[in-house]
Write a protein that holds these residues in place. Structure first.
Motif, mmCIF file in Angstrom:
data_model
loop_
_atom_site.group_PDB
_atom_site.id
_atom_site.type_symbol
_atom_site.label_atom_id
_atom_site.label_comp_id
_atom_site.label_asym_id
_atom_site.label_seq_id
_atom_site.Cartn_x
_atom_site.Cartn_y
_atom_site.Cartn_z
ATOM 1 N N VAL A 39 35.245 43.342 47.389
ATOM 2 C CA VAL A 39 34.805 42.539 46.260
ATOM 3 C C VAL A 39 33.357 42.875 45.942
ATOM 4 C CG1 VAL A 39 34.267 40.196 45.531
ATOM 5 C CG2 VAL A 39 36.435 40.674 46.655
ATOM 6 N N GLU A 40 32.541 42.911 46.998
ATOM 7 C CA GLU A 40 31.128 43.249 46.822
ATOM 8 C C GLU A 40 30.983 44.625 46.173
ATOM 9 O OE1 GLU A 40 28.308 41.570 47.402
ATOM 10 O OE2 GLU A 40 29.593 39.807 47.712
ATOM 11 N N ARG B 263 36.179 32.545 40.243
ATOM 12 C CA ARG B 263 37.569 32.973 40.126
ATOM 13 C C ARG B 263 37.955 33.243 38.676
ATOM 14 N NH1 ARG B 263 37.421 29.123 43.946
ATOM 15 N NH2 ARG B 263 37.994 27.480 42.504
ATOM 16 N N SER B 264 36.970 33.269 37.788
ATOM 17 C CA SER B 264 37.233 33.558 36.379
ATOM 18 C C SER B 264 36.709 34.943 36.029
ATOM 19 C CB SER B 264 36.520 32.543 35.480
ATOM 20 O OG SER B 264 36.763 31.238 35.927
ATOM 21 N N TRP B 265 37.273 35.509 34.969
ATOM 22 C CA TRP B 265 36.742 36.783 34.507
ATOM 23 C C TRP B 265 36.949 36.895 33.015
ATOM 24 C CZ3 TRP B 265 39.410 40.805 32.141
ATOM 25 C CH2 TRP B 265 40.812 40.675 32.099
ATOM 26 N N GLY B 266 36.332 37.893 32.423
ATOM 27 C CA GLY B 266 36.542 38.117 30.999
ATOM 28 C C GLY B 266 35.597 39.159 30.458
ATOM 29 N N ARG C 245 40.212 41.827 37.509
ATOM 30 C CA ARG C 245 41.448 41.138 37.845
ATOM 31 C C ARG C 245 41.695 41.185 39.355
ATOM 32 N NH1 ARG C 245 44.750 43.556 33.921
ATOM 33 N NH2 ARG C 245 44.299 42.173 32.197
ATOM 34 N N GLU C 246 41.428 42.335 39.920
ATOM 35 C CA GLU C 246 41.627 42.514 41.361
ATOM 36 C C GLU C 246 40.758 41.521 42.146
ATOM 37 O OE1 GLU C 246 41.736 46.345 44.410
ATOM 38 O OE2 GLU C 246 40.585 46.440 42.578
ATOM 39 N N THR D 237 39.318 38.651 41.061
ATOM 40 C CA THR D 237 39.650 37.236 40.873
ATOM 41 C C THR D 237 40.991 36.899 41.517
ATOM 42 O OG1 THR D 237 40.357 37.839 38.639
ATOM 43 C CG2 THR D 237 38.241 36.754 38.835
ATOM 44 N N ASP D 238 41.935 37.842 41.504
ATOM 45 C CA ASP D 238 43.204 37.617 42.209
ATOM 46 C C ASP D 238 42.947 37.380 43.682
ATOM 47 O OD1 ASP D 238 44.734 37.866 40.033
ATOM 48 O OD2 ASP D 238 45.634 39.808 40.529
ATOM 49 N N TYR D 239 42.110 38.230 44.239
ATOM 50 C CA TYR D 239 41.784 38.127 45.656
ATOM 51 C C TYR D 239 41.160 36.755 45.949
ATOM 52 C CZ TYR D 239 39.084 38.719 49.925
ATOM 53 O OH TYR D 239 38.533 38.539 51.156
ATOM 54 N N ARG D 240 40.249 36.340 45.092
ATOM 55 C CA ARG D 240 39.574 35.061 45.318
ATOM 56 C C ARG D 240 40.523 33.888 45.181
ATOM 57 N NH1 ARG D 240 33.738 36.055 42.451
ATOM 58 N NH2 ARG D 240 32.802 37.078 44.249
ATOM 59 N N GLN D 241 41.435 33.979 44.217
ATOM 60 C CA GLN D 241 42.398 32.886 44.061
ATOM 61 C C GLN D 241 43.304 32.788 45.277
ATOM 62 O OE1 GLN D 241 43.988 33.808 40.249
ATOM 63 N NE2 GLN D 241 42.232 32.908 39.204
ATOM 64 N N ARG D 242 43.669 33.966 45.792
ATOM 65 C CA ARG D 242 44.519 33.994 46.976
ATOM 66 C C ARG D 242 43.784 33.383 48.156
ATOM 67 N NH1 ARG D 242 45.747 39.122 46.051
ATOM 68 N NH2 ARG D 242 44.594 40.017 47.776
#
Ligand code: GDP
Length: 473
Positions: free
Chosen positions: A54-55, A283-286, A333-334, A336-341
């Motif tokens: 992520v970093e 956990r958001s992106w855009g 996306r990768e 934020t998906d990871y963070r949501q998980r």
């Protein structure tokens, strides 16, 4: 979800699990090792995403010293209720807008920037009080460079003044004192100075190092002097950032607005944020569709210490979330998906146990920590003082109790947030926690211990410090 990502049928994954002797329903969470095995069995290549990935997804990296340039200080206004925090924030902004652009419209976005007479920018967080300040800090975001402590000259130092001092000290942030309401006939600025002495805030006119300015938020008196004092304090801090890199920073506030969608005010901490870039915020992106300044104007970019509204996120992040510019949408996306998980995993595992005496004990063992941070709340000043001094005497060569905050009254949500930010445990003497505090403590895994005999309290802390504490059941 795993089946989905492999473009396989969920029933096939469940069947495979059954063959392994594992009964699962479609939405069950499975171990990472097992997931990896399944992925291989189905003929795919697993790729584990970690915090490090992520970093890595964030562009930039460390800055070189020679790329750093001075940046504006970020200021939070704190103080007792009704001492004039909101009035001061309003006055500072109005003063500046009137001077700058006649009739300019300002809008509340959670932070704004003004200029001192000598032309230095200063950024104010537009939410006064230590609740916002400490909850951000508890989430790992260091936002504030300078705290302006507002003390009404007709009222003097009050409980929340003391709380604010403790919160600022716990964060290691310097204070500039604004002695407010000096227009009032019964104001007594010197009383404020003397009372502050008792809380180890020694102002300049009493040979200390804390800058103080007498102001009136109502009559707009000495606001320029206050700004100069903040600027002076900021110069001592030598605040710098590299403006020439992909932006990183923190979310100040965020909401869902009808017609505008998710809107987040961020404070850029380094780099420059530009329209069209892809950002991740918690956990958001855009993709940044538009940037709106604190004057309500569209802008194409925002540099260090500049607050700006971002439009274009897929959801509203949380105040205190970090944001960063990333390479492209796939990367965003990768992450934020990871963070949501991760969040689901943490939720499934239940809250952690940070801030409990036992946890602190084990940390003492592991890391050889030297301090034992505590927050003490009691029913009367006398007992709070007795407890504080008894605890401070407990120290040995290896470890000592550090009272981060002590005060009279029940345990509040603000105590719990401070505990989280300082990794402290909370101790109540002849007082209880209110409902919000209890809920926050449960959520954050902060332990609150209650006592009604000073001896028991001191004994327990002593036991905890020497690693002999019996766990509470
Ligand atoms: P906060 O709770 O700290 O945000 O305080 P407010 O800004 O809401 O102010 C509380 C009250 O004090 C309001 O009625 C203000 O009008 C008044 N007040 C604030 N600053 C001054 C000042 O400098 N002089 C006088 N006389 N009143 C003030």
């Amino acid at each position: 979800e795993l089946a989905n990502r492999m473009t396989e049928r969920a029933v096939d994954v469940i069947k495979f699990l059954m063959k392994q002797g594992q009964m699962h329903k479609i939405n069950d969470v499975i171990e990472a090792d097992l997931a990896e095995l399944i992925v291989i069995e189905f003929g795919h290549t697993p790729k584990r995403v970690s915090e490090a990935d992520v970093e890595e997804g964030f562009l930039g990296g460390e800055d070189r010293e020679e790329d750093l340039e001075p940046r504006a200080p970020v200021v939070t206004v704190m103080g007792h209720v009704d001492h004039g925090k909101t009035s001061l924030l309003d006055a500072l902004r109005k003063e500046n807008v009137v001077a700058g652009e006649a009739g300019g419209i300002t809008q509340h976005i959670g932070a704004y920037q003004v200029e001192t007479e000598s032309g230095h920018p200063v950024t104010f967080i537009d939410t006064p009080g230590h609740a916002a300040f400490t909850s951000m800090r508890a989430r790992g975001a260091k936002v504030t460079d300078v705290v302006v402590l507002v003390v009404a000259a007709d009222d003097g130092v009050m409980p929340q003044t003391i709380e604010a001092i403790d919160h600022a000290k716990a964060a290691g942030v310097p204070i500039v004192v604004a002695i407010n309401k000096i227009d009032k006939p019964d104001s007594d600025p010197n009383r404020v100075r003397t009372e502050l002495l008792q809380h180890e805030v020694i102002v300049e006119s009493m040979s200390g190092e804390t800058l103080e300015v007498e102001v009136s938020a109502l009559k707009h008196m000495n606001l320029d002097k206050l700004l100069e004092a903040i600027q002076l304090q900021a110069e001592l801090l030598e605040l710098k950032a590299n403006p020439d890199r992909p932006a990183e920073g923190v979310v100040i506030e965020a909401k869902l607005e009808r017609g505008r969608g998710p809107v987040a005010t961020v404070l850029v901490q380094r780099g420059t944020l530009k329209v069209g870039q892809v950002v991740v915020a918690g956990r958001s992106w855009g993709k940044v569709r538009a940037l709106i300044s604190d004057r309500g104007e569209n802008t194409v970019q925002a540099g260090p210490s500049q607050p700006v509204e971002i439009l274009g996120l897929d959801s509203a992040p949380e105040a205190g979330d970090q944001f960063a510019v990333v390479e492209n949408e796939a990367r965003a996306r990768e992450i934020t998906d990871y963070r949501q998980r991760k969040l689901r995993e943490v939720k499934a595992a239940g809250a952690g146990t940070r801030g409990s005496l036992e946890k602190m004990m084990s940390q003492l063992g592991e890391e050889g920590a030297k301090e034992f941070p505590l927050i003490i709340k009691g029913d009367v000043q006398g007992s709070v003082e007795a407890i504080t001094s008894a605890l401070e005497k407990l120290g040995t060569d290896e470890v000592e109790a550090r009272v981060v905050h002590a005060g009279v009254g029940g345990v509040t949500e603000s105590d719990v947030t401070l505990a989280k930010a300082s990794d402290a445990a909370v101790v109540g003497f002849n007082v209880r926690a209110n409902a919000q505090a209890r809920q926050a403590a449960r959520q954050e895994g902060i332990e609150i211990r209650y006592y009604n005999v000073i001896y028991d309290l001191v004994d327990d802390i002593k036991a905890a410090m020497s690693g002999l504490l019996e766990p509470t059941l």
